[in-house]
Every structure is written in structure tokens, then in C-alpha cells.
Write a protein that holds these residues in place. Structure first.
Motif, PDB file in Angstrom:
ATOM      1  N   GLY A 249       0.807  -1.219   0.000  1.00 53.08           N
ATOM      2  CA  GLY A 249       0.000   0.000   0.000  1.00 53.08           C
ATOM      3  C   GLY A 249       0.835   1.261   0.000  1.00 53.08           C
ATOM      4  N   HIS A 250       2.079   1.145   0.435  1.00 49.99           N
ATOM      5  CA  HIS A 250       2.894   2.356   0.576  1.00 49.99           C
ATOM      6  C   HIS A 250       4.016   2.437  -0.455  1.00 49.99           C
ATOM      7  CE1 HIS A 250       0.382   3.386   3.866  1.00 49.99           C
ATOM      8  NE2 HIS A 250       0.498   2.138   4.273  1.00 49.99           N
ATOM      9  N   CYS A 260      -0.560  10.621   2.111  1.00 40.10           N
ATOM     10  CA  CYS A 260      -1.000   9.327   2.643  1.00 40.10           C
ATOM     11  C   CYS A 260      -0.904   9.364   4.163  1.00 40.10           C
ATOM     12  CB  CYS A 260      -0.117   8.218   2.077  1.00 40.10           C
ATOM     13  SG  CYS A 260      -0.478   6.579   2.721  1.00 40.10           S
ATOM     14  N   CYS A 262       0.685   7.512   5.932  1.00 38.64           N
ATOM     15  CA  CYS A 262       2.039   7.143   6.363  1.00 38.64           C
ATOM     16  C   CYS A 262       2.991   8.335   6.350  1.00 38.64           C
ATOM     17  CB  CYS A 262       2.593   6.030   5.469  1.00 38.64           C
ATOM     18  SG  CYS A 262       3.083   6.592   3.829  1.00 38.64           S
ATOM     19  N   CYS A 267       0.936   7.318  -2.368  1.00 38.63           N
ATOM     20  CA  CYS A 267       1.073   5.864  -2.186  1.00 38.63           C
ATOM     21  C   CYS A 267      -0.073   5.149  -2.903  1.00 38.63           C
ATOM     22  CB  CYS A 267       0.986   5.497  -0.713  1.00 38.63           C
ATOM     23  SG  CYS A 267       2.330   6.108   0.295  1.00 38.63           S
TER      24      CYS A 267
HETATM   25 ZN   LIG Z   1       1.618   5.588   2.413  1.00 39.52          ZN
END
Ligand SMILES: [Zn+2]
Length: 401
Positions: A249-250, A260, A262, A267
């Protein structure tokens, strides 16, 4: 036969002996014929035959019954471990629940309990509950916990494979830094503990019991409120030096894209997860919705929801195309709640994958094409935690055995 003998055969040190290799193979894959054992362990048929005779004499290995040999001729006898040889425990420590499964070495589930937890429950609360669930499970099954071969833990966040500490734990921030050896070691003295994150455990469940049976190399791709996954190579789940492998996912596909959760921009998750699509659906229908509502409506034929699932599939396929160019996997198991829409999601995903990946469908023969399947389990992580023990994966380093 006794359980201590099986425990020692399952340990890494015994891998070199034919009996050890045979027992490990039966533990990992379940019942199989002597011919399959020979093929999968690489041992000569005569060596397998001698070792199996000895294992049968001690009662550790039994005949499971007759199975077709896959051709003309005599049916091959399937060999299985003695179900009384020992039990394994799988525990899921998830964001909203704790689950516990007890299974025997033949992969049969003996007990399965799940308890819904309040948000932000603490490690101490988890340890108390696990202690109680284990006692209850063994009491109900008339099994002795002394036959326990190992405990597998599926954690709702990445776990450092070196020291067993939970890393920055996504939805479970209170658990970051928790040492799983210290937390669970006192509950299971002298029993090896294995630990990995939920995604990797789910991959082990698919490999052992589900959609990836018979595959030693595959990728799990999870589409839900987040995007995640796992990489299996040579029958082993890749963990990475810090436990961060398979965090599909990243992967950044546009450094100038939206922010995102994160901290990076653009991402895969920003485009392919349902986190952003669900509010769109809520605005459209004018009411709060869960992913499962959209899935049900899409399956019921609602055009708007079908289009939304297809959009998630297309965006997901873009990200998966990059992953495909890195791994060129024979199999992609698509999991997460969106996978319940089946072909609706898979078709969009596979079309988009084909556009973005290097090796195109028509460039290669049928046998070299990537297969797309939906996962067998919607919540396979706890079963996969049992699989950690059966496959000897993710044993915590430095834990007294
Ligand atoms: Zn991410």
C-alpha cells in the motif's frame, strides 16, 4: 512416541535427518503419500521408506487412508502425523478483537474462540484474556496443554523479526515497542513462540489451507480500508530486515500525489483503498456506510457500487502491476473485504495489471501466466498464526526454548 520427541524433530537442528525432514513436511503440508514426501523433501524413495517405517513403529506417523494416486494403478497410501502427537495455539491480537485457535498437528482445528475488545485495550489486558482463553480451550477439549508444541501470534501491526518488538503499529499505537517475548513468554514457559503481522499470517493460512495450496511462490494483495499484502517465495513468507516487506500500500506511484496516512505522498493506498471511496459512496447515498454495505449493493447489481468497486480494482491493478514487474508471481491472491465481490473486482484488477506490468498475458504460454484468485478466508490471520508453528516461521529470537 512422545511429544518431546516430536518437538525435537521439529526443531531446526533436526532438519538434516530424514525423519526430521519428513515430520517437518507432514507438519507443514498435512497428509501425503510416500512418493510425494520423496519428491518434496528430495530424499530417495528408499530413504523415505526406511524413515517412515521407523516413524510408524513409534506411532508418530499413521496411515491416513487411501487416496487416488492421480492416475491408473494402485491408490497411494496417505501418511499423516498422529493427531495425538501435539497441539499448536494460534492467537490473533487485532485492532478490535482477540482470537484463539487450538489445532492438532494434522491441521485439525479443535477450538476457536473470539472476543471483541474495546478500542485501545492494553497488552496486560490481552495477556490476562489469553491466559483465560487457553485454559478454557484445553479444558473443553480434554487435551493436556503439556502437549503444546508452539504458540503463533498474528499481530495487528509489523513486528521486528530480530527482537520481537511491535513496530509503529498502525491502528494499535499503544502497542508500539511492546516486546512479545516479555508479554507472552511467562504464559507459555518452555514453549517456542512465533510471531508475525496479520498479512503475513493470512498468507500462511492461504498457503496451508486456502487459495494458495500447492503454490510455493505467490503474492497476497489486500484491498480494504487500507492496502497491504505479503510475498511468499520458496514456501517462506518474506519479512524484510525490519518486518516491513509486503507493505504494498505504501509503494509511491506519484510523489506529487495526495498525502498518505504514512506521511508520504501518492502511495498506492491513497488511490486503491476504500478509505477515500467510501465517503464518496456515503455522499451519493446520503447515509453512513460500511465497506460490506457497498460490497452487498455491488453484488446486488447496484450500478453505482459496481463502478466504485471497479475503480478500486483499476487503481489497485496499477499498483499491482508494479509489484508484478518486480516479482512476476505465478499467483496473486486478492484478499480484503472488497475481494468478496469476486470477478467484479478481479476482472478490473487483472485488466489494469495487464496494462501496467512488464510481462503481458499474450506474450507467454498458459503455464506462465499470472493467475488471479480471491482469498479463501476473510479472516485467516488467526489460522495463519497456527501455521506459523506448523511451518516453523517467525520464531522469536532469544526466547528460551
Ligand atoms: Zn503511504
Amino acid at each position: 512416541m512422545n511429544k518431546f520427541e516430536l518437538k525435537s524433530l521439529l526443531d531446526d537442528g533436526a532438519l538434516g535427518t530424514p525423519a526430521g525432514r519428513i515430520v517437518r513436511m507432514l507438519t507443514e503440508r498435512g497428509a501425503m503419500s510416500a512418493a510425494q514426501l520423496s519428491r518434496l523433501t528430495g530424499l530417495a524413495k528408499s530413504t523415505v521408506s526406511t524413515a517412515v517405517a521407523e516413524l510408524r513403529r513409534t506411532g508418530m506417523v499413521l496411515e491416513a487412508g487411501n487416496e487416488p494416486a492421480g492416475g491408473v494403478g494402485r491408490p497411494a497410501t496417505a501418511l499423516t502425523l498422529n493427531p495425538g502427537a501435539g497441539t499448536c495455539i494460534g492467537i490473533l491480537i487485532g485492532q478490535t478483537e482477540i482470537q484463539l485457535i487450538v489445532a492438532d498437528v494434522t491441521h485439525t482445528v479443535l477450538a476457536d474462540k473470539i472476543v471483541v475488545m474495546e478500542d485501545g485495550y492494553t497488552p496486560a489486558m490481552a495477556a490476562d484474556l489469553i491466559r483465560r482463553l487457553v485454559a478454557e480451550a484445553y479444558e473443553t477439549q480434554w487435551q493436556s496443554p503439556s502437549g503444546l508444541l508452539g504458540v503463533g501470534v498474528a499481530m495487528g501491526g509489523p513486528v521486528n523479526p530480530v527482537n520481537g518488538q511491535v513496530l509503529r503499529a498502525g491502528g494499535m499505537p499503544d502497542w508500539a515497542g511492546v516486546d512479545m517475548k516479555e508479554l507472552l513468554g511467562p504464559l507459555f514457559e518452555g514453549v517456542p513462540i512465533f510471531c508475525d503481522n496479520e498479512s503475513n499470517c493470512s498468507a500462511i493460512a492461504e498457503m496451508t489451507w486456502g487459495a494458495a495450496q500447492g503454490f510455493d511462490d505467490f503474492v497476497v494483495y489486500t484491498l480494504d480500508l487500507g492496502v497491504g499484502g505479503a510475498i511468499v517465495s520458496g514456501g517462506r513468507v518474506l519479512r524484510g530486515v525490519a518486518g516491513g516487506a509486503g507493505e504494498f500500500g505504501h509503494v509511491v506511484i506519484d510523489p506529487n500525489g495526495p498525502l498518505c496516512r504514512c506521511g508520504n505522498r501518492g502511495c498506492i493506498e491513497v488511490y486503491a483503498s476504500f478509505r477515500n471511496l467510501l465517503p464518496e459512496a456515503e455522499a451519493h447515498f446520503g447515509r453512513p456506510l460500511r465497506i460490506t454495505d457497498v460490497v452487498e449493493m455491488a453484488l446486488g447489481g447496484d450500478n453505482y457500487c459496481r463502478l466504485l468497486v471497479e475503480r478500486a480494482g483499476e487503481a489497485g491493478g496499477h499498483g499491482l502491476g508494479l509489484i508484478g514487474s518486480v516479482f512476476n508471481p505465478p499467483l496473486v491472491v486478492v484478499s480484503g473485504r472488497l475481494a468478496r465481490t469476486g470477478d467484479l473486482l478481479l476482472d478490473a484488477l487483472a485488466r489494469s495489471y495487464e496494462r501496467y506490468t512488464l510481462v503481458k498475458h499474450n506474450d507467454v504460454p498458459d503455464s506462465a501466466r499470472t493467475i488471479f484468485r480471491t482469498s479463501t478466508f476473510t479472516d485467516g490471520a488467526c489460522l495463519g498464526a497456527v501455521g506459523l508453528v506448523l511451518r516453523h516461521h517467525g520464531r522469536l529470537v532469544g526466547q528460551a526454548a
